[in-house]
Write a protein that holds these residues in place. Sequence first.
Motif, short mmCIF file in Angstrom:
data_model
loop_
_atom_site.label_atom_id
_atom_site.label_comp_id
_atom_site.label_asym_id
_atom_site.label_seq_id
_atom_site.Cartn_x
_atom_site.Cartn_y
_atom_site.Cartn_z
N TYR A 70 0.81 -1.22 0.00
CA TYR A 70 0.00 0.00 0.00
C TYR A 70 0.84 1.27 0.00
O TYR A 70 1.86 1.36 0.68
N SER A 71 0.38 2.29 -0.72
CA SER A 71 0.79 3.67 -0.49
C SER A 71 -0.46 4.43 -0.06
O SER A 71 -1.59 3.98 -0.30
N TYR A 72 -0.27 5.56 0.57
CA TYR A 72 -1.38 6.22 1.26
C TYR A 72 -1.37 7.71 0.96
O TYR A 72 -0.34 8.38 1.09
N VAL A 73 -2.52 8.24 0.53
CA VAL A 73 -2.69 9.68 0.31
C VAL A 73 -3.60 10.20 1.41
O VAL A 73 -4.77 9.82 1.50
N ASN A 74 -3.05 11.07 2.23
CA ASN A 74 -3.74 11.52 3.44
C ASN A 74 -4.75 12.61 3.15
O ASN A 74 -4.67 13.33 2.16
N GLU A 96 17.08 9.38 -9.77
CA GLU A 96 16.58 10.67 -10.27
C GLU A 96 15.51 10.49 -11.35
O GLU A 96 14.53 11.22 -11.39
N GLU A 97 15.71 9.49 -12.20
CA GLU A 97 14.72 9.26 -13.27
C GLU A 97 13.38 8.82 -12.68
O GLU A 97 12.32 9.26 -13.14
N GLN A 98 13.41 7.95 -11.67
CA GLN A 98 12.17 7.52 -11.03
C GLN A 98 11.49 8.68 -10.31
O GLN A 98 10.26 8.80 -10.32
N LEU A 99 12.30 9.55 -9.70
CA LEU A 99 11.76 10.72 -9.01
C LEU A 99 11.04 11.64 -10.00
O LEU A 99 9.91 12.07 -9.75
N LEU A 100 11.69 11.92 -11.12
CA LEU A 100 11.08 12.80 -12.12
C LEU A 100 9.82 12.17 -12.72
O LEU A 100 8.84 12.86 -13.00
N MET A 101 9.84 10.84 -12.90
CA MET A 101 8.67 10.16 -13.44
C MET A 101 7.49 10.24 -12.47
O MET A 101 6.35 10.49 -12.88
N ALA A 102 7.76 10.04 -11.16
CA ALA A 102 6.69 10.14 -10.16
C ALA A 102 6.12 11.55 -10.14
O ALA A 102 4.90 11.73 -10.05
N GLN A 132 -1.33 21.78 -5.28
CA GLN A 132 0.08 21.40 -5.44
C GLN A 132 0.55 20.51 -4.29
O GLN A 132 1.27 19.54 -4.50
N ILE A 133 0.11 20.85 -3.06
CA ILE A 133 0.48 20.03 -1.90
C ILE A 133 -0.08 18.61 -2.06
O ILE A 133 0.60 17.62 -1.78
N GLN A 134 -1.33 18.51 -2.54
CA GLN A 134 -1.93 17.20 -2.72
C GLN A 134 -1.19 16.42 -3.80
O GLN A 134 -1.01 15.19 -3.70
N ARG A 135 -0.70 17.11 -4.83
CA ARG A 135 0.07 16.44 -5.88
C ARG A 135 1.43 15.97 -5.37
O ARG A 135 1.93 14.92 -5.81
N VAL A 136 2.03 16.72 -4.45
CA VAL A 136 3.27 16.27 -3.81
C VAL A 136 3.00 14.97 -3.05
O VAL A 136 3.79 14.02 -3.11
N ARG A 140 4.70 11.27 -3.73
CA ARG A 140 5.31 10.42 -2.70
C ARG A 140 4.79 8.99 -2.82
O ARG A 140 5.55 8.03 -2.75
N ALA A 141 3.45 8.89 -2.97
CA ALA A 141 2.84 7.56 -3.05
C ALA A 141 3.31 6.81 -4.29
O ALA A 141 3.64 5.62 -4.23
N LEU A 142 3.39 7.50 -5.43
CA LEU A 142 3.80 6.85 -6.68
C LEU A 142 5.26 6.43 -6.63
O LEU A 142 5.64 5.41 -7.19
N LEU A 143 6.09 7.24 -5.95
CA LEU A 143 7.52 6.93 -5.88
C LEU A 143 7.78 5.63 -5.13
O LEU A 143 8.79 4.96 -5.35
N SER A 144 6.85 5.24 -4.27
CA SER A 144 7.01 3.99 -3.52
C SER A 144 6.92 2.77 -4.43
O SER A 144 7.44 1.70 -4.09
#
Length: 246
Positions: A70-74, A96-102, A132-136, A140-144
């Motif tokens: 699970y990843s979680y969006v609060n 870095e590539e995974q970070l930019l993709m997320a 924007q905060i919700q997209r951050v 985070r969730a997608l990067l997992s």
Amino acid sequence: YVTKHSKRQIFEHVNIKIKPGEKILLMAPSGWGKTTLLRLMLGIYTPSHGEILINGEEVTGDWYKAHNFYSYVNQKPFMFDDTLRFNVTLGRQVDEEQLLMACHEAGLDDLIQENGLDYPVGENGNNLSGGQIQRVEIARALLSGRPILLADEATSALDPQTTASVLQLLAEINRELKLTIVLITHEMDVIRRVCDQVAVMDAGVIVEQGSVAEVFLHPKHPTTKRFVQEDEQIDKSEQRDRKSVV
């Protein structure tokens, strides 16, 4: 919940089966166990009876096992007083590539292209909008890289226009990444825009479950009927408002 003086039953015979890649809404009046059910799924709480299985593997009451799925969006995303990079990665060393993709999948491209990943945010940096905060939080969730995304009232603090854009984003993420998404919300518009399936809870019992079209075009339980009627009243009110503006 068990205390020294009393014992309170929250759920009774709750059975939900969620298919891989499905988008399902958990719906119930406030205070009737939606977030508690998510916490059971996350392994934070342990049920007194029953089990929770993911791909046949039991994760009941085991946060460490469940955490792999699970990843979680609060409901209320938090921001550290640090860079955008730190807030997405939570300080971890990542590719870095995974970070930019997320960040791309979460719709942060414009913010990054304008300011960069090392853009300072937070109280001593730059304030981000609610969207924007919700997209951050979504980045985070997608990067997992985990296959199931749990979203607990992810749009409740946003204005209608931002809510619509975040909902569209979740639908695109599901379509492109094949993530399974479990949503809790009071926003009826979420159902129309995002969900395949809906499960309606009443007093700790699943009273209705099926496709969105099936459940909301032909509601059977009084709780479902009440939600549908309230949504129809809101639609009529919004139509009157639009006509008066014109």
